[in-house]
Design a protein around this motif. Structure first.
Motif, short mmCIF file in Angstrom:
data_model
loop_
_atom_site.label_atom_id
_atom_site.label_comp_id
_atom_site.label_asym_id
_atom_site.label_seq_id
_atom_site.Cartn_x
_atom_site.Cartn_y
_atom_site.Cartn_z
N SER A 1 0.83 -1.20 0.00
CA SER A 1 0.00 0.00 0.00
C SER A 1 0.87 1.25 0.00
O SER A 1 0.63 2.20 -0.75
N GLY A 2 1.89 1.26 0.83
CA GLY A 2 2.79 2.40 0.93
C GLY A 2 3.62 2.62 -0.32
O GLY A 2 4.14 3.72 -0.53
N HIS B 1 2.64 3.07 -3.16
CA HIS B 1 1.95 4.04 -4.01
C HIS B 1 2.18 5.48 -3.56
O HIS B 1 1.80 6.41 -4.26
N VAL B 2 2.76 5.64 -2.39
CA VAL B 2 2.97 6.97 -1.80
C VAL B 2 4.29 7.55 -2.32
O VAL B 2 5.34 6.92 -2.21
N TYR C 1 5.79 10.96 2.16
CA TYR C 1 5.05 10.77 3.40
C TYR C 1 5.68 11.69 4.44
O TYR C 1 6.87 11.58 4.72
N GLN D 1 0.36 12.53 2.83
CA GLN D 1 0.84 11.53 1.90
C GLN D 1 0.53 12.04 0.50
O GLN D 1 -0.58 12.46 0.22
N PHE E 1 0.49 11.50 -3.69
CA PHE E 1 0.29 10.49 -4.72
C PHE E 1 0.37 11.13 -6.09
O PHE E 1 0.01 12.30 -6.25
N GLU F 1 -3.64 6.47 -8.25
CA GLU F 1 -2.63 5.92 -7.34
C GLU F 1 -3.12 5.94 -5.89
O GLU F 1 -2.85 5.01 -5.13
N TYR F 2 -3.83 6.99 -5.51
CA TYR F 2 -4.42 7.04 -4.17
C TYR F 2 -5.40 5.87 -3.99
O TYR F 2 -5.36 5.17 -2.98
N HIS G 1 -3.61 2.65 -3.61
CA HIS G 1 -3.04 2.60 -2.25
C HIS G 1 -4.04 1.99 -1.26
O HIS G 1 -3.70 1.07 -0.52
N GLU H 1 -4.98 -1.92 -1.85
CA GLU H 1 -4.03 -3.00 -1.56
C GLU H 1 -4.49 -3.79 -0.33
O GLU H 1 -5.00 -3.21 0.63
N PHE I 1 -3.29 -2.64 3.10
CA PHE I 1 -3.80 -1.39 3.65
C PHE I 1 -4.56 -1.66 4.94
O PHE I 1 -4.55 -0.85 5.87
#
Length: 115
Positions: free
Chosen positions: A36-37, A39-40, A43, A67, A69, A74-75, A78, A81, A84
């Motif tokens: 999940s992260g 996609h960031v 941060y 965060q 994106f 993409e958010y 995130h 996933e 998440f």
């Protein structure tokens, strides 16, 4: 660019020091270790200064997280996933989730860019 901004408050019974340590040393690394992260793009944790706390709990927020994106897609990827859920499950360990406030924004409108 899309940005998720969250106002966060520590859970009841947790000292400011305990909260900031957990957020920085446990939750932050958890976020960036997940699929999940991935996609960031960026941060950030903005911690309330410990010197701003008084002897009594004022009930105010303890920080802001951001965060970034590349896009809304993409958010959405995130939060879609499977892992998440692991990040979300960590929140009650240090946050007052009832006071969690967040907003997803797009490109900012710059009012003053410096002098």
């Amino acid at each position: 660019m899309v940005k998720l901004t969250c106002l966060i408050r520590r859970k009841d019974g947790m000292s400011p020091e305990e909260f900031h340590t957990y957020w920085r040393d446990r939750h932050g690394p958890l976020v960036i270790s997940t699929r999940s992260g991935s996609h960031v793009l960026r941060y950030e944790q903005h911690h309330r200064a410990l010197s701003d706390y008084g002897p009594e709990d004022d009930g105010q927020y303890d920080g802001v997280t951001e965060q970034w994106f590349q896009s809304m897609e993409e958010y959405r990827a995130h939060i879609a996933e499977k892992d998440f859920a692991d990040v979300w499950a960590d929140l009650p360990k240090f946050l007052d989730v009832d006071r969690l406030a967040f907003v997803v924004t797009e490109e900012p409108v710059v009012i003053l860019a410096g002098r």
